[in-house]
Design a protein around this motif. Structure first.
Motif: not given
Length: 501
Positions: A186-190
Motif C-alpha cells: 500500500l505504501a508503494f501504491i500511495s
C-alpha cells in the motif's frame, strides 16, 4: 609492437572470461537464495510492489500531461473555442475513467483465471500488457490511440494488481506478516499515485510527452524480466490438483466480504472525486499557481505512509480491533472531506487532504488483510477472486470519479460534493461493527498439518495437500467393524492438534 597486438585479444578474452565467471557466480547465489522461502518471499514482495508502483504511476502520470496535450491537439484541429472546451472536458473525463471501467469489467474474469492457474502467470500477463500500453501512450498522436492505451492499461491492471495482492496474501500466511507485507504494498501504491503527477509534469515540461512513458516502460520491462528470472512462471507445474475456490459471485454474497468491499469503495470516493475537480476549484477560489495545483497531493504521501505503519503496528498488538481501525479511518475521511471547502489558502488545504489520505491508509491496511483472513476461515485459501473484488471496489470509485464528480460540481457545487462524500463515510463506518467478531473465527489446521510435513507456504502447499489426499484415498483400510482406519487415525491426530492449539 606486434607482440603487443597479439597479446591484446588474449587480455580482453581473459577479462571477459573473468566477468562471465563472476556473473555466473552471482546467478548461482541468486538461485541458492531463491531456494530459501524467506528470501523468495522478499523478492516476490519487491516484484509485486514495483508492479503496483508502476500501475499507479501510469494511472496518475497523465494528470498534468493529457489535458495540455489534448488542448494542443484540439487547437490544431478546431477553430471553435466554445465547442472545443466543452468537448475537451468530456474527452478528458472519459479518458481518465476508461482505465477503471475496463478494470471493473475484466476483474471478475481475471479473478477466476488467477484462481485456476496461480498468481505468477497472470502477474506476467499484466506486466506485459502494461508495457505495451505504456509504449502506445508514449508514441500516440491522437485521442483514439490514447484511449486504446488507457483501456489496455485497465486490462493489465486487472491482472497485475489482483494477482500481486493475492500472491502476497498467499506467501505470507501469518496474520502479522501478511498485514506488514500488504502495508508495504500500500505504501508503494500511495507513492506511485502521489509522486506521478509532479514526475510526469516535470519531464513533460523539459523533455516532452514521450519521456515519462518511456522511463516507466523500461521499469516495467525490468520488473517483467525479474519475474521471469526469479519465479519462472512458464516452467511446467502440476496443475491438475489445483484447489478450486468458490465462484466470485459467491464471495460477493458473503456478508462479511460485502461489508469490506463497500468500505473500500466508500473510503476511496473522496480521493477519486477530488482528483479531477480540485485543481479547477483551487484556480477559481485560491487563484493557485500551476506548481501548487501540481503538488496538491504530494504532502499527503507522508501521512498515508504513517497511517500504514501505525495500523500495522496496532494490528500486530490487537488484531481483533481491525474493524475499529477501519471505522476510525472512515470517520477521519468524512471529517476531512467536509473541511476541504472551508480552506482559503494552499497551506490550509494540505491539512484535510492529509487527513483523507491518512484515513484511507487506516481503512486499506486494516481491511485488505481481513479479506484474506475471511477467505481462509470461511472458504478456500485461494485469493484471486477475493482480491478481484477488492480491485472492483476501487474501480467503482475511480470509474465514477472523472465522470460523475464534474457533473455534481456543475449542478450542485463543490461544497455539496464534499459534504456528501464526508457524510457517506461517517454513516458507513458503523457497518464495520459487523466485523468485530471475525477474529474469533478459527480455521481448522488439523488436516493441513497432518498432510504436510513442512509449514504452510500458500497455494502450492494446498496442491500438495490435494495430491496426498488422493493417494490416501487409494490405500484406505477398513477394519473389522467397517470403520475407515485412516479416518480414525486422522481424527485422533486432529484431536491431538486441536489440543495443542
Amino acid at each position: 609492437m606486434t607482440h603487443f597486438f597479439t597479446n591484446a585479444p588474449c587480455g580482453l578474452a581473459k577479462s571477459a572470461a573473468v566477468k562471465l565467471s563472476e556473473m555466473s557466480a552471482k546467478t548461482k547465489q541468486l538461485g541458492t537464495a531463491m531456494k530459501d522461502p524467506h528470501q523468495q518471499r522478499r523478492i516476490i514482495l519487491v516484484i509485486v510492489c514495483v508492479a503496483l508502483l508502476l500501475d499507479n504511476m501510469l494511472y496518475m502520470v497523465i494528470v498534468p500531461i493529457i489535458p495540455d496535450y489534448l488542448a494542443d491537439l484540439e487547437s490544431e484541429q478546431s477553430e471553435h473555442s466554445a465547442a472545443k472546451n466543452n468537448n475537451l472536458d468530456i474527452q478528458i473525463g472519459v479518458l481518465f475513467a476508461s482505465k477503471a471501467i475496463v478494470q471493473l469489467i475484466v476483474n471478475p474474469i481475471s479473478g477466476t483465471f488467477i484462481d485456476r492457474v496461480g498468481y505468477d502467470i497472470p502477474l506476467l500477463i499484466g506486466l506485459m500488457v502494461m508495457f505495451v500500453s505504456t509504449c502506445i501512450f508514449a508514441f500516440a498522436e491522437n485521442y483514439a490511440t490514447l484511449f486504446i492505451a488507457r483501456s489496455l492499461q485497465g486490462l493489465g491492471s486487472a491482472f497485475a494488481d489482483t494477482s500481486g495482492l493475492a500472491m502476497i496474501a498467499d506467501k505470507y500466511t501469518e496474520e502479522a506478516e501478511r498485514s506488514r507485507a500488504l502495508g508495504i504494498a500500500l505504501a508503494f501504491i500511495s507513492f506511485g499515485s502521489l509522486v506521478a503527477p509532479p514526475f510526469g509534469g516535470i519531464l513533460y515540461e523539459f523533455a516532452g510527452k514521450r519521456v515519462p512513458f518511456i522511463v516507466l516502460a523500461c521499469i516495467c520491462l525490468a520488473d517483467g524480466f525479474l519475474l521471469l528470472t526469479v519465479i519462472r512462471p512458464l516452467t511446467n507445474r502440476t496443475r491438475e490438483n489445483m484447489p478450486v475456490g468458490p465462484p466470485i459471485y459467491k464471495l460477493m454474497m458473503d456478508p462479511y466480504i460485502a461489508v469490506v468491499a463497500g468500505a473500500l469503495t466508500v473510503c476511496n470516493i473522496p480521493l477519486a472525486f477530488l482528483e479531477p475537480t480540485i485543481a479547477s476549484w483551487m484556480e477559481t477560489t485560491m487563484h493557485s499557481s500551476q506548481w501548487e495545483m501540481g503538488l496538491t497531493w504530494l504532502p499527503a504521501f507522508f501521512p498515508h505512509v504513517f497511517g500504514v505503519y501505525i495500523t500495522v503496528r496496532l494490528a500486530a498488538k490487537n488484531p481483533n480491533l481491525q474493524w475499529f481501525y477501519g471505522a476510525l479511518g472512515m470517520v477521519i475521511i468524512g471529517a476531512s472531506s467536509c473541511t476541504v471547502p472551508a480552506c482559503k489558502t494552499f497551506g490550509q488545504l494540505i491539512a484535510p487532504l492529509c487527513g483523507i489520505c491518512f484515513g484511507i491508509a487506516l481503512v486499506d491496511t486494516a481491511l485488505l488483510p481481513t479479506l484474506a483472513f475471511l477467505v481462509d476461515v470461511r472458504h478456500v485459501s485461494v485469493y484471486g477472486s477475493v482480491y478481484a473484488i477488492a480491485d472492483i471496489s476501487y474501480s467503482v470509485a475511480y470509474a465514477m470519479g472523472p465522470i460523475v464528480a464534474g457533473q455534481i460540481v456543475h449542478n450542485l457545487g463543490f461544497v455539496q460534493l464534499n459534504l456528501g462524500m464526508g457524510l457517506i463515510n461517517v454513516l458507513y463506518a458503523p457497518a464495520l461493527l459487523m466485523l468485530r467478531n471475525v477474529c474469533q473465527m478459527k480455521p481448522s489446521y488439523s488436516e493441513r498439518d497432518t498432510l504436510l510435513e513442512d509449514g504452510p507456504q500458500g497455494l502450492y502447499d494446498t496442491i500438495r495437500m490435494e495430491e496426498r489426499r488422493g493417494k490416501k484415498k487409494n490405500c484406505v483400510n477398513v477394519d473389522g467393524n467397517g470403520v475407515d482406519a485412516w479416518s480414525g487415525v486422522q481424527r485422533s491426530m486432529s484431536e491431538e492438534s486441536s489440543a495443542s492449539f
